[in-house]
Design a protein around this motif. Structure first.
Motif, PDB file in Angstrom:
ATOM      1  N   ASN A  49       0.796  -1.219   0.000  1.00  0.00           N
ATOM      2  CA  ASN A  49       0.000   0.000   0.000  1.00  0.00           C
ATOM      3  C   ASN A  49       0.836   1.279   0.000  1.00  0.00           C
ATOM      4  O   ASN A  49       0.316   2.363  -0.279  1.00  0.00           O
ATOM      5  N   SER A  50       2.120   1.171   0.325  1.00  0.00           N
ATOM      6  CA  SER A  50       2.962   2.367   0.372  1.00  0.00           C
ATOM      7  C   SER A  50       3.580   2.714  -0.978  1.00  0.00           C
ATOM      8  O   SER A  50       4.276   3.723  -1.095  1.00  0.00           O
ATOM      9  N   SER A  51       3.337   1.903  -2.002  1.00  0.00           N
ATOM     10  CA  SER A  51       4.013   2.123  -3.284  1.00  0.00           C
ATOM     11  C   SER A  51       3.293   3.162  -4.133  1.00  0.00           C
ATOM     12  O   SER A  51       2.075   3.323  -4.071  1.00  0.00           O
ATOM     13  N   ARG A  52       4.053   3.850  -4.957  1.00  0.00           N
ATOM     14  CA  ARG A  52       3.497   4.815  -5.896  1.00  0.00           C
ATOM     15  C   ARG A  52       2.631   4.084  -6.929  1.00  0.00           C
ATOM     16  O   ARG A  52       1.616   4.632  -7.402  1.00  0.00           O
ATOM     17  N   THR A  53       2.997   2.865  -7.294  1.00  0.00           N
ATOM     18  CA  THR A  53       2.217   2.110  -8.274  1.00  0.00           C
ATOM     19  C   THR A  53       0.814   1.828  -7.760  1.00  0.00           C
ATOM     20  O   THR A  53      -0.160   1.933  -8.514  1.00  0.00           O
ATOM     21  N   THR A  54       0.689   1.471  -6.485  1.00  0.00           N
ATOM     22  CA  THR A  54      -0.634   1.241  -5.905  1.00  0.00           C
ATOM     23  C   THR A  54      -1.473   2.508  -5.999  1.00  0.00           C
ATOM     24  O   THR A  54      -2.639   2.484  -6.402  1.00  0.00           O
ATOM     25  N   GLU A  55      -0.876   3.629  -5.634  1.00  0.00           N
ATOM     26  CA  GLU A  55      -1.565   4.919  -5.709  1.00  0.00           C
ATOM     27  C   GLU A  55      -2.000   5.225  -7.140  1.00  0.00           C
ATOM     28  O   GLU A  55      -3.142   5.644  -7.382  1.00  0.00           O
ATOM     29  N   ASN A  56      -1.094   5.005  -8.092  1.00  0.00           N
ATOM     30  CA  ASN A  56      -1.409   5.303  -9.485  1.00  0.00           C
ATOM     31  C   ASN A  56      -2.499   4.388 -10.041  1.00  0.00           C
ATOM     32  O   ASN A  56      -3.383   4.836 -10.785  1.00  0.00           O
ATOM     33  N   LEU A  57      -2.435   3.103  -9.708  1.00  0.00           N
ATOM     34  CA  LEU A  57      -3.436   2.155 -10.204  1.00  0.00           C
ATOM     35  C   LEU A  57      -4.825   2.505  -9.692  1.00  0.00           C
ATOM     36  O   LEU A  57      -5.814   2.457 -10.434  1.00  0.00           O
ATOM     37  N   LEU A  58      -4.922   2.856  -8.421  1.00  0.00           N
ATOM     38  CA  LEU A  58      -6.218   3.195  -7.847  1.00  0.00           C
ATOM     39  C   LEU A  58      -6.790   4.470  -8.472  1.00  0.00           C
ATOM     40  O   LEU A  58      -8.001   4.590  -8.658  1.00  0.00           O
ATOM     41  N   PRO A  86       8.508  10.769  -3.513  1.00  0.00           N
ATOM     42  CA  PRO A  86       9.581  11.698  -3.108  1.00  0.00           C
ATOM     43  C   PRO A  86      10.003  11.535  -1.657  1.00  0.00           C
ATOM     44  O   PRO A  86      11.174  11.727  -1.328  1.00  0.00           O
ATOM     45  N   VAL A  87       9.065  11.195  -0.786  1.00  0.00           N
ATOM     46  CA  VAL A  87       9.383  10.990   0.629  1.00  0.00           C
ATOM     47  C   VAL A  87       9.536   9.489   0.874  1.00  0.00           C
ATOM     48  O   VAL A  87       8.581   8.725   0.744  1.00  0.00           O
ATOM     49  N   VAL A  88      10.751   9.061   1.218  1.00  0.00           N
ATOM     50  CA  VAL A  88      11.043   7.642   1.454  1.00  0.00           C
ATOM     51  C   VAL A  88      10.835   7.340   2.935  1.00  0.00           C
ATOM     52  O   VAL A  88      11.387   8.036   3.802  1.00  0.00           O
ATOM     53  N   PRO A  90      11.167   5.618   6.627  1.00  0.00           N
ATOM     54  CA  PRO A  90      12.354   5.152   7.344  1.00  0.00           C
ATOM     55  C   PRO A  90      12.637   3.670   7.114  1.00  0.00           C
ATOM     56  O   PRO A  90      13.800   3.265   6.995  1.00  0.00           O
ATOM     57  N   THR A  91      11.576   2.861   7.044  1.00  0.00           N
ATOM     58  CA  THR A  91      11.764   1.419   6.820  1.00  0.00           C
ATOM     59  C   THR A  91      12.405   1.161   5.474  1.00  0.00           C
ATOM     60  O   THR A  91      13.364   0.385   5.359  1.00  0.00           O
ATOM     61  N   ARG A  92      11.891   1.813   4.436  1.00  0.00           N
ATOM     62  CA  ARG A  92      12.454   1.619   3.100  1.00  0.00           C
ATOM     63  C   ARG A  92      13.852   2.211   2.982  1.00  0.00           C
ATOM     64  O   ARG A  92      14.718   1.643   2.324  1.00  0.00           O
ATOM     65  N   ALA A  93      14.070   3.342   3.611  1.00  0.00           N
ATOM     66  CA  ALA A  93      15.403   3.948   3.570  1.00  0.00           C
ATOM     67  C   ALA A  93      16.429   3.022   4.196  1.00  0.00           C
ATOM     68  O   ALA A  93      17.563   2.896   3.702  1.00  0.00           O
ATOM     69  N   ALA A  94      16.061   2.343   5.286  1.00  0.00           N
ATOM     70  CA  ALA A  94      16.973   1.406   5.952  1.00  0.00           C
ATOM     71  C   ALA A  94      17.297   0.217   5.055  1.00  0.00           C
ATOM     72  O   ALA A  94      18.364  -0.396   5.189  1.00  0.00           O
ATOM     73  N   GLN A  95      16.374  -0.125   4.140  1.00  0.00           N
ATOM     74  CA  GLN A  95      16.612  -1.234   3.209  1.00  0.00           C
ATOM     75  C   GLN A  95      17.411  -0.793   1.989  1.00  0.00           C
ATOM     76  O   GLN A  95      17.802  -1.627   1.172  1.00  0.00           O
ATOM     77  N   GLY A  96      17.650   0.504   1.862  1.00  0.00           N
ATOM     78  CA  GLY A  96      18.434   1.010   0.740  1.00  0.00           C
ATOM     79  C   GLY A  96      17.640   1.677  -0.356  1.00  0.00           C
ATOM     80  O   GLY A  96      18.198   2.057  -1.392  1.00  0.00           O
TER      81      GLY A  96
END
Length: 210
Positions: A49-58, A86-88, A90-96
């Protein structure tokens, strides 16, 4: 003998799909994923649910499902740890993960107009499926963290050399899809290259366990 290890990840192996969608400003977003299955002219996708693709598809209700061959593993890996947001978090940033506004350019892919949807196709992908959204359902337990998308395939574009002459069928021998198994890239049964995604998700690799 079977053991009961309590598997952390159930990701046994599915084809990689590059989903191209339109951002709100009309630019293209491109996201690699591999939680997909197919039946007839319908595809089911599972997207966080946090992905831009999910947002775009909906919002847009349409996309292109581009299927890369195993030969495109390097290009796909270049965008594996990128996000269109544009805003990453913290969880995703920690994964790179990092923000990348132009994933087509980063991967070295070319945008190709679709016929029936506004999202672009990936010219380098041998199979491109234009699709529209049929339904979207929350997915995950105990709290939904993803969305299950049902998509209808409107038009399939297939590299001519992959179509069996005189038929409407893809040559299963000639088609070598890029497969992801437990975050690692495979093609023709072989591990193709190190995966940024596997490293980011701290997935163990057999070669590193010896």
């Amino acid at each position: 003998m079977h053991v009961v290890p309590g598997l952390k990840v159930l990701y046994f192996g599915t084809p990689v799909v590059l989903i191209s969608t339109r951002n709100e400003d009309g630019t293209a977003n491109l996201a690699p994923m591999s939680s997909a299955w197919w039946l007839g002219q319908t595809c089911m996708l599972g997207m966080g649910n946090s992905s831009r693709t999910t947002e775009n598809l909906l919002r847009e209700g349409e996309c292109v499902l581009n299927l890369p061959s195993a030969a495109l593993a390097d290009a796909v890996d270049r965008i594996a740890l990128t996000t269109g947001r544009p805003v990453v978090s913290p969880t995703r940033a920690a994964q790179g993960y990092r923000y990348e506004p132009d994933k087509f350019a980063l991967a070295g892919f070319t945008e190709q107009p679709a016929d029936l949807v506004r999202a672009p196709r990936v010219a380098q992908c041998p199979i491109q499926l234009e699709a529209r959204l049929v339904s979207a359902q929350p997915f995950g337990v105990p709290e939904p963290v993803a969305t299950a998308f049902q998509l209808e395939v409107l038009r399939a574009h297939v590299e001519e050399s992959l179509v069996l002459p005189g038929t409407r069928h893809v040559d299963p021998v000639g088609w070598d899809p890029l497969i992801m198994k437990f975050c690692e890239f495979f093609g023709g049964g072989e591990n193709l290259r190190p995966s940024r995604l596997a490293a980011g998700w701290q997935m163990p690799h057999p070669a590193l366990q010896a």
